[in-house]
Design a protein around this motif. Structure first.
Motif, PDB file in Angstrom:
ATOM      1  N   ILE A   3      -0.368 -15.280  -1.650  1.00 57.51           N
ATOM      2  CA  ILE A   3       1.091 -15.490  -1.364  1.00 57.51           C
ATOM      3  C   ILE A   3       1.297 -15.154  -0.570  1.00 57.51           C
ATOM      4  CG2 ILE A   3       2.405 -13.716  -3.029  1.00 57.51           C
ATOM      5  CD1 ILE A   3       1.196 -13.144  -5.578  1.00 57.51           C
ATOM      6  N   ALA A   4       2.930 -15.739   0.544  1.00 62.02           N
ATOM      7  CA  ALA A   4       3.090 -15.587   0.966  1.00 62.02           C
ATOM      8  C   ALA A   4       3.800 -14.156   1.408  1.00 62.02           C
ATOM      9  CB  ALA A   4       4.242 -17.105   1.420  1.00 62.02           C
ATOM     10  N   THR A   5       3.705 -13.225   2.449  1.00 61.54           N
ATOM     11  CA  THR A   5       3.731 -12.061   2.053  1.00 61.54           C
ATOM     12  C   THR A   5       4.892 -11.796   3.552  1.00 61.54           C
ATOM     13  OG1 THR A   5       2.347 -11.243   0.193  1.00 61.54           O
ATOM     14  CG2 THR A   5       2.635  -9.515   1.562  1.00 61.54           C
ATOM     15  N   LEU A   6       5.291 -10.700   3.315  1.00 59.26           N
ATOM     16  CA  LEU A   6       5.416 -10.131   4.766  1.00 59.26           C
ATOM     17  C   LEU A   6       5.065  -8.584   4.721  1.00 59.26           C
ATOM     18  CD1 LEU A   6       9.892 -10.578   4.303  1.00 59.26           C
ATOM     19  CD2 LEU A   6       8.442 -11.480   5.534  1.00 59.26           C
ATOM     20  N   ALA A   7       5.401  -8.190   5.912  1.00 55.72           N
ATOM     21  CA  ALA A   7       4.747  -6.771   6.036  1.00 55.72           C
ATOM     22  C   ALA A   7       6.174  -5.721   6.147  1.00 55.72           C
ATOM     23  CB  ALA A   7       4.540  -6.162   7.713  1.00 55.72           C
ATOM     24  N   GLY A   8       6.041  -4.460   4.725  1.00 52.10           N
ATOM     25  CA  GLY A   8       6.134  -3.649   4.773  1.00 52.10           C
ATOM     26  C   GLY A   8       6.289  -2.603   5.440  1.00 52.10           C
ATOM     27  N   ASN A   9       6.611  -1.176   5.576  1.00 49.73           N
ATOM     28  CA  ASN A   9       7.176   0.034   7.117  1.00 49.73           C
ATOM     29  C   ASN A   9       5.430   0.864   6.053  1.00 49.73           C
ATOM     30  OD1 ASN A   9       8.496   0.365   4.446  1.00 49.73           O
ATOM     31  ND2 ASN A   9       8.592   2.542   5.115  1.00 49.73           N
ATOM     32  N   LEU A  20       2.699  -1.143   8.005  1.00 49.00           N
ATOM     33  CA  LEU A  20       2.425  -1.764   8.994  1.00 49.00           C
ATOM     34  C   LEU A  20       1.585   0.654   9.408  1.00 49.00           C
ATOM     35  CD1 LEU A  20       5.428  -2.939  10.092  1.00 49.00           C
ATOM     36  CD2 LEU A  20       3.676  -3.691  10.212  1.00 49.00           C
ATOM     37  N   LYS A  21       1.737   1.582   8.550  1.00 46.54           N
ATOM     38  CA  LYS A  21       0.991   2.871   9.421  1.00 46.54           C
ATOM     39  C   LYS A  21      -0.487   2.144   9.467  1.00 46.54           C
ATOM     40  CE  LYS A  21       4.445   4.888   6.464  1.00 46.54           C
ATOM     41  NZ  LYS A  21       5.238   5.926   7.901  1.00 46.54           N
ATOM     42  N   VAL A  22      -1.781   1.307   8.603  1.00 45.38           N
ATOM     43  CA  VAL A  22      -2.887   1.611   9.009  1.00 45.38           C
ATOM     44  C   VAL A  22      -2.764   1.447  10.596  1.00 45.38           C
ATOM     45  CG1 VAL A  22      -2.900   0.668   7.115  1.00 45.38           C
ATOM     46  CG2 VAL A  22      -2.840  -0.974   8.308  1.00 45.38           C
ATOM     47  N   ILE A  78       1.008  -1.092   0.194  1.00 39.25           N
ATOM     48  CA  ILE A  78       0.123  -0.389  -0.148  1.00 39.25           C
ATOM     49  C   ILE A  78       0.796   1.277  -0.009  1.00 39.25           C
ATOM     50  CG2 ILE A  78      -1.541  -1.678   1.166  1.00 39.25           C
ATOM     51  CD1 ILE A  78      -0.747   0.360   3.875  1.00 39.25           C
ATOM     52  N   GLY A  79       0.391   2.604  -0.170  1.00 35.79           N
ATOM     53  CA  GLY A  79       0.391   3.920   0.192  1.00 35.79           C
ATOM     54  C   GLY A  79       0.947   4.318  -1.008  1.00 35.79           C
ATOM     55  N   SER A  99      15.531  -5.165   6.526  1.00 39.23           N
ATOM     56  CA  SER A  99      16.839  -5.050   6.781  1.00 39.23           C
ATOM     57  C   SER A  99      16.432  -7.048   7.839  1.00 39.23           C
ATOM     58  CB  SER A  99      18.009  -5.058   7.077  1.00 39.23           C
ATOM     59  OG  SER A  99      17.713  -4.084   8.888  1.00 39.23           O
ATOM     60  N   THR A 100      17.652  -7.470   8.501  1.00 43.36           N
ATOM     61  CA  THR A 100      16.206  -8.354   9.044  1.00 43.36           C
ATOM     62  C   THR A 100      16.712  -7.726  10.496  1.00 43.36           C
ATOM     63  OG1 THR A 100      19.607  -9.097   9.131  1.00 43.36           O
ATOM     64  CG2 THR A 100      17.624 -10.596   7.980  1.00 43.36           C
ATOM     65  N   ARG A 101      17.155  -6.841  10.397  1.00 46.92           N
ATOM     66  CA  ARG A 101      17.198  -5.925  12.187  1.00 46.92           C
ATOM     67  C   ARG A 101      15.937  -5.078  12.187  1.00 46.92           C
ATOM     68  NH1 ARG A 101      23.731  -4.728  12.002  1.00 46.92           N
ATOM     69  NH2 ARG A 101      24.625  -6.763  12.853  1.00 46.92           N
ATOM     70  N   SER A 102      15.235  -4.993  11.106  1.00 47.39           N
ATOM     71  CA  SER A 102      13.872  -3.591  11.156  1.00 47.39           C
ATOM     72  C   SER A 102      13.814  -3.202   9.489  1.00 47.39           C
ATOM     73  CB  SER A 102      15.497  -1.891  11.530  1.00 47.39           C
ATOM     74  OG  SER A 102      14.229  -1.268  11.300  1.00 47.39           O
ATOM     75  N   VAL A 103      12.775  -3.494   9.656  1.00 48.67           N
ATOM     76  CA  VAL A 103      11.856  -3.581   8.121  1.00 48.67           C
ATOM     77  C   VAL A 103      11.940  -1.690   7.609  1.00 48.67           C
ATOM     78  CG1 VAL A 103       9.550  -2.049  10.002  1.00 48.67           C
ATOM     79  CG2 VAL A 103       9.155  -2.593   7.517  1.00 48.67           C
ATOM     80  N   ASP A 104      12.309  -0.815   8.559  1.00 45.68           N
ATOM     81  CA  ASP A 104      12.666   0.383   8.136  1.00 45.68           C
ATOM     82  C   ASP A 104      14.716   1.204   7.519  1.00 45.68           C
ATOM     83  OD1 ASP A 104      10.489   2.444   7.909  1.00 45.68           O
ATOM     84  OD2 ASP A 104      10.000   1.717  10.335  1.00 45.68           O
ATOM     85  N   GLU A 105      15.365  -0.299   7.842  1.00 47.64           N
ATOM     86  CA  GLU A 105      16.245   0.280   7.497  1.00 47.64           C
ATOM     87  C   GLU A 105      17.052  -0.520   6.112  1.00 47.64           C
ATOM     88  OE1 GLU A 105      21.338  -1.586   8.580  1.00 47.64           O
ATOM     89  OE2 GLU A 105      19.022  -3.187   9.310  1.00 47.64           O
TER      90      GLU A 105
END
Length: 245
Positions: free
Chosen positions: A56-62, A65-67, A38-39, A123-129
């Protein structure tokens, strides 16, 4: 085995449909999405619905998560601004987005070794990195070691690349950024996704045994920009699609 991976659709339905048409012709054995459905455009519900319909297997993007904790009123659906894109998302799709995982991990056993594939949005450490082509090699290798990743697939930056580094153990480590389906930023207006091909002989010691193909797909750019220009979204979002930067 052929695996299709894509990311950062950003509610661009014309680009998404064109990508899926090309993807279906490739007949992959598995498909994964690394988030940011989205966005920036006006078709989030159509994109999410198709992702869910296909399973489709899907990850959460940054952006997905804004919703969270977003309160939508009749007024918020008429006011101009960037947040309009998130208010468009229907409640049942919001609930879906907030259940998506941060990572997907796969383990493949070849003739001589295991291949660990890890997928993350940023990244594996942060959705925002951002994991960029020129991110310090030591930092990336440490991150991959933490995640036990031999092949790391990411999105978020909208800039595709395939980077190969050598670990302390003397084996190759692959980082692949999928680029963006719906909002490219690498000077090419076409959507981008990746086809990964591996087989029972694939090895980190043989670069030719792991094939990464970047596929670029043209789409109806006029329709995508018109959707933005006829909505309360900022006109600059349409210009970004045209310039792809």
């Amino acid at each position: 085995m052929k695996i299709a991976l894509f990311s950062d659709v950003h509610a661009n339905l014309p680009a998404f449909k064109a990508m899926l048409e090309d993807l279906d012709k490739q007949a992959p054995d598995a498909v994964y999405c690394l988030g940011d459905l989205i966005g920036y455009n006006v078709w989030p519900n159509e994109v999410i619905a198709e992702i869910r319909r296909r399973g489709i297997a899907t990850l959460a993007g940054n952006h997905d998560l804004k919703v969270e904790n977003l309160i939508t009123t009749p007024q918020s659906l008429t006011e101009s601004g960037k947040k309009y894109a998130y208010h468009l998302v229907e409640q049942h799709h919001r609930e879906y987005l907030l259940t998506l995982p941060a990572h997907i991990r796969l383990e493949f056993k070849s003739d001589s070794e295991k291949l660990n594939i890890v997928m993350a949005h940023g990244s594996t450490r942060s959705v925002d990195e951002y994991t960029l082509f020129d991110t310090e090699e030591k930092h990336v290798l440490e991150m991959m070691e933490e995640a036990s990743a031999d092949l790391l697939f990411v999105g978020h930056s909208h800039k595709p690349y395939h980077r190969i580094m050598e670990s302390n153990a003397g084996v190759s480590k692959h980082v692949i950024n999928l680029g963006s389906v719906g909002k490219p930023k690498d000077g090419d207006t076409r959507g981008c996704y990746v086809m990964l091909t591996i087989n029972k002989s694939s090895s980190l010691l043989n670069l030719e045994s792991i094939k990464v193909e970047f596929r670029r797909v043209a789409y109806d750019l006029d329709k995508a920009t018109k959707g933005i220009l006829e909505s309360p979204l900022p006109d600059e979002f349409a210009q970004v699609l045209i310039e792809a930067r």
